[in-house]
Design a protein around this motif. Structure first.
Motif, PDB file in Angstrom:
ATOM      1  N   LEU A  84       0.839  -1.187   0.000  1.00  0.00           N
ATOM      2  CA  LEU A  84       0.000   0.000   0.000  1.00  0.00           C
ATOM      3  C   LEU A  84       0.882   1.248   0.000  1.00  0.00           C
ATOM      4  O   LEU A  84       1.827   1.342   0.792  1.00  0.00           O
ATOM      5  CB  LEU A  84      -0.895   0.046   1.248  1.00  0.00           C
ATOM      6  CG  LEU A  84      -1.781  -1.166   1.539  1.00  0.00           C
ATOM      7  CD1 LEU A  84      -2.586  -0.923   2.813  1.00  0.00           C
ATOM      8  CD2 LEU A  84      -2.708  -1.462   0.378  1.00  0.00           C
ATOM      9  N   ALA A  85       0.591   2.194  -0.874  1.00  0.00           N
ATOM     10  CA  ALA A  85       1.237   3.490  -0.866  1.00  0.00           C
ATOM     11  C   ALA A  85       0.146   4.542  -0.704  1.00  0.00           C
ATOM     12  O   ALA A  85      -0.734   4.670  -1.556  1.00  0.00           O
ATOM     13  CB  ALA A  85       2.014   3.723  -2.153  1.00  0.00           C
ATOM     14  N   GLN A  94      10.854   1.504   8.885  1.00  0.00           N
ATOM     15  CA  GLN A  94      10.236   2.680   8.250  1.00  0.00           C
ATOM     16  C   GLN A  94      10.961   3.021   6.969  1.00  0.00           C
ATOM     17  O   GLN A  94      12.187   3.036   6.931  1.00  0.00           O
ATOM     18  CB  GLN A  94      10.296   3.884   9.218  1.00  0.00           C
ATOM     19  CG  GLN A  94       9.482   5.062   8.753  1.00  0.00           C
ATOM     20  CD  GLN A  94       8.009   4.798   8.924  1.00  0.00           C
ATOM     21  OE1 GLN A  94       7.624   3.983   9.750  1.00  0.00           O
ATOM     22  NE2 GLN A  94       7.177   5.486   8.170  1.00  0.00           N
ATOM     23  N   ARG A  95      10.191   3.231   5.888  1.00  0.00           N
ATOM     24  CA  ARG A  95      10.802   3.612   4.612  1.00  0.00           C
ATOM     25  C   ARG A  95      11.466   4.971   4.760  1.00  0.00           C
ATOM     26  O   ARG A  95      10.898   5.888   5.299  1.00  0.00           O
ATOM     27  CB  ARG A  95       9.745   3.667   3.507  1.00  0.00           C
ATOM     28  CG  ARG A  95      10.289   4.138   2.177  1.00  0.00           C
ATOM     29  CD  ARG A  95       9.257   3.988   1.114  1.00  0.00           C
ATOM     30  NE  ARG A  95       9.734   4.578  -0.140  1.00  0.00           N
ATOM     31  CZ  ARG A  95       9.172   4.369  -1.302  1.00  0.00           C
ATOM     32  NH1 ARG A  95       8.120   3.599  -1.368  1.00  0.00           N
ATOM     33  NH2 ARG A  95       9.644   4.948  -2.380  1.00  0.00           N
ATOM     34  N   PRO A  96      12.705   5.121   4.230  1.00  0.00           N
ATOM     35  CA  PRO A  96      13.408   6.415   4.310  1.00  0.00           C
ATOM     36  C   PRO A  96      12.567   7.484   3.618  1.00  0.00           C
ATOM     37  O   PRO A  96      11.925   7.217   2.626  1.00  0.00           O
ATOM     38  CB  PRO A  96      14.709   6.172   3.578  1.00  0.00           C
ATOM     39  CG  PRO A  96      14.919   4.685   3.589  1.00  0.00           C
ATOM     40  CD  PRO A  96      13.560   4.093   3.576  1.00  0.00           C
ATOM     41  N   GLY A 122       8.295  -3.268   1.588  1.00  0.00           N
ATOM     42  CA  GLY A 122       7.504  -3.206   2.803  1.00  0.00           C
ATOM     43  C   GLY A 122       6.017  -3.299   2.580  1.00  0.00           C
ATOM     44  O   GLY A 122       5.511  -3.268   1.460  1.00  0.00           O
ATOM     45  N   LEU A 123       5.313  -3.368   3.701  1.00  0.00           N
ATOM     46  CA  LEU A 123       3.862  -3.492   3.659  1.00  0.00           C
ATOM     47  C   LEU A 123       3.200  -2.168   3.292  1.00  0.00           C
ATOM     48  O   LEU A 123       2.308  -2.116   2.444  1.00  0.00           O
ATOM     49  CB  LEU A 123       3.350  -3.969   5.020  1.00  0.00           C
ATOM     50  CG  LEU A 123       1.833  -4.117   5.152  1.00  0.00           C
ATOM     51  CD1 LEU A 123       1.335  -5.241   4.271  1.00  0.00           C
ATOM     52  CD2 LEU A 123       1.446  -4.344   6.609  1.00  0.00           C
ATOM     53  N   ILE A 124       3.630  -1.080   3.946  1.00  0.00           N
ATOM     54  CA  ILE A 124       2.975   0.214   3.747  1.00  0.00           C
ATOM     55  C   ILE A 124       4.031   1.306   3.619  1.00  0.00           C
ATOM     56  O   ILE A 124       5.016   1.333   4.367  1.00  0.00           O
ATOM     57  CB  ILE A 124       2.039   0.560   4.922  1.00  0.00           C
ATOM     58  CG1 ILE A 124       0.948  -0.504   5.078  1.00  0.00           C
ATOM     59  CG2 ILE A 124       1.409   1.941   4.733  1.00  0.00           C
ATOM     60  CD1 ILE A 124       0.057  -0.277   6.272  1.00  0.00           C
ATOM     61  N   TRP A 125       3.819   2.180   2.669  1.00  0.00           N
ATOM     62  CA  TRP A 125       4.543   3.448   2.647  1.00  0.00           C
ATOM     63  C   TRP A 125       3.497   4.539   2.725  1.00  0.00           C
ATOM     64  O   TRP A 125       2.650   4.675   1.840  1.00  0.00           O
ATOM     65  CB  TRP A 125       5.374   3.600   1.375  1.00  0.00           C
ATOM     66  CG  TRP A 125       6.157   4.875   1.406  1.00  0.00           C
ATOM     67  CD1 TRP A 125       7.276   5.138   2.127  1.00  0.00           C
ATOM     68  CD2 TRP A 125       5.836   6.072   0.704  1.00  0.00           C
ATOM     69  NE1 TRP A 125       7.697   6.416   1.920  1.00  0.00           N
ATOM     70  CE2 TRP A 125       6.826   7.031   1.038  1.00  0.00           C
ATOM     71  CE3 TRP A 125       4.832   6.447  -0.179  1.00  0.00           C
ATOM     72  CZ2 TRP A 125       6.841   8.322   0.532  1.00  0.00           C
ATOM     73  CZ3 TRP A 125       4.834   7.740  -0.688  1.00  0.00           C
ATOM     74  CH2 TRP A 125       5.831   8.658  -0.339  1.00  0.00           C
TER      75      TRP A 125
END
Length: 488
Positions: free
Chosen positions: A420-421, A486-488, A441-444
């Protein structure tokens, strides 16, 4: 138009053959007369002593059945009401030079086993016209023109365009037409042009190389088992009319089917190699069922603009840019499979691309796309049920720009990006989300403004991104130990 030297040659050939005519195929209800341009004796209109000119046959009263021997007969001709012209043998040709119609009729008439060549129009009528095994070619404006009050019935007719910017059949005003088992060949500007309230049925008809197969402006048209191939414009174009489609195939063309302000009822439509989109519909309403689109251009398989459409059983493969592009309006989509999309111009490549539209989607499979499986933006309101998004390069589901998505039974797998973005005040409610094989990842989530993500019954070993502050994890299903980053 037939060149003069060719007319002379054919007349010589006709004069050298025996003048006796074969028996008539069927008895006529009125008087029967015979015409043979090669006859050199006294003409009485009988089989044994035929008239030499068609004008003599047309002068018989009441309106006769006129049997016409092979040869060239120069028009123009004005047919009296109820006359029946029947070609005998092969190569019975009615022709005209100039811009007058070759054949004009006062009321009902019938042409059978004839060829009509040249003239402005081949045949022009405001009455009832029946065509049976007639061939048309060489006209300056078009083959058949039916004006207000007329009715056309045509079967096994061949329409051959030797000049561009001409029409095969023109239906003008309150007229009706039924065309069956007929072919249109050559660069017709429109194979059939229906306007001003015309009603028509085309069944087992093929168009080859026409710029537009059918152009409809108002009225009602029904297509059954029709093929349209290798033209430059839309295969089928309808404006402000009602169109029914059953088992139609369009190969090539700019669009397979294009509409503006139309009401559509489609059951079985295939578009192959459209330059822009398989179907491009604007401000249109209706139902589309059993659609197949392959190898379309940069507007994708199905393009909807400000339309209210119910779509079921859609299969799109090897299309560019979008599987379905919907802007404004309403969409109800059920049982769609969108696979192997491309992004030849270097952007997008989304399975469903939804902007400002209210959409209900059930039974969706998106696989192998360079963009998102589903993108919702610009205030779109979307409900997804039982959707599978696989091998989507950017993300499974992307939500942005005040769009809202409710997903029940969503599976995302094997993405290069996240499942999910969510960004720019987008909002997602996902219940029974299953995710695996996630590259990023799962979510950004871009947690600014009103951006929100609500999750229930999550099934995923990859929990990266769940710690973002705009994510509400109400309850999760069982899974292995979470791994969060956590995405950068």
């Amino acid at each position: 138009m037939i060149p003069r030297f060719l007319v002379a040659v054919l007349l010589v050939i006709a004069a050298c053959r025996p003048s006796a005519l074969p028996p008539a195929a069927a008895p006529a209800s009125g008087p029967e007369v015979w015409v043979d341009g090669a006859w050199r004796g006294v003409g009485e209109g009988t089989r044994e002593r035929p008239f030499r000119t068609l004008a003599e046959g047309l002068a018989v009263w009441p309106a006769p059945t006129v049997h016409i021997a092979p040869g060239l007969y120069a028009g123009p001709f004005l047919l009296p009401a109820g006359v029946r012209l029947v070609g005998v043998g092969e190569s019975t040709v009615l022709y005209g030079e100039g811009r007058e119609p070759v054949v004009r009729m006062e009321a009902g008439a019938s042409l059978e086993r004839l060829t009509v060549q040249g003239g402005g129009w081949g045949v022009e009528t405001a009455g009832a016209l029946r065509l049976d095994r007639v061939a048309f070619s060489g006209h300056r404006e078009g083959a058949v023109r039916v004006t207000a009050g007329g009715r056309l019935v045509a079967e096994q007719v061949q329409f051959e365009a030797s000049l561009s910017e001409t029409m095969g059949i023109s239906l003008e005003g309150q007229v009706s037409a039924e065309v069956k088992r007929s072919t249109f060949r050559g660069p017709w500007s429109q194979g059939v042009f229906a306007r001003g309230g015309a009603e028509a049925v085309l069944e087992e008809v093929s168009f080859q190389d026409a710029v537009v197969g059918l152009e409809q402006d108002g009225g009602r048209v029904r297509l059954r088992r029709v093929t349209v191939e290798q033209g430059r414009g839309p295969g089928v174009l309808v404006r402000d009319g009602a169109l029914e489609v059953e088992d139609v195939v369009v190969v090539g063309h700019e669009y397979g089917l294009a509409s503006y302000g139309a009401k559509l009822e489609v059951r079985g439509f295939t578009s192959l190699k459209a330059a822009r989109a398989g179907l491009g519909l604007t401000r249109s309403t209706g139902r589309l069922q059993d659609l197949q689109v392959r190898q379309s251009g940069n507007f994708g398989a199905l393009q909807l603009v400000d339309s209210d459409m119910e779509v079921s059983e859609l299969r799109a493969d090897e299309v560019d840019a979008y599987g379905v592009l919907a802007t404004q309006g309403k969409l109800r989509l059920r049982n769609a499979t969108l696979t192997r999309l491309s992004a030849r111009e270097g952007y997008t490549g989304d399975g469903l691309h939804l902007r400002g539209v209210k959409a209900e989607v059930e039974g969706l499979l998106v696989r192998d796309v360079p963009g998102a499986g589903v993108l919702a933006a610009q205030g779109a309101e979307v409900t997804l049920r039982d959707a599978t998004l696989a091998r989507c390069k950017l993300a499974g589901l992307t939500v942005e720009s005040l769009a809202r998505v409710k997903a029940l039974g969503l599976e995302v797998r094997d993405t290069e990006g996240p499942a999910l973005a969510v960004m720019r005040e987008g909002e997602v409610w996902a219940d029974a989300l299953t995710a695996s094989g996630l590259g990023d990842g799962l979510i950004w989530a871009e947690c600014e403004g009103a951006t929100r993500v609500h999750l229930q019954r999550l099934q995923s070993e990859d929990r990266r991104g769940l710690t973002a502050p705009c994510i509400d994890t109400a309850s999760f299903g069982s899974g292995s130990t979470p791994h969060e980053r956590q995405r950068p």
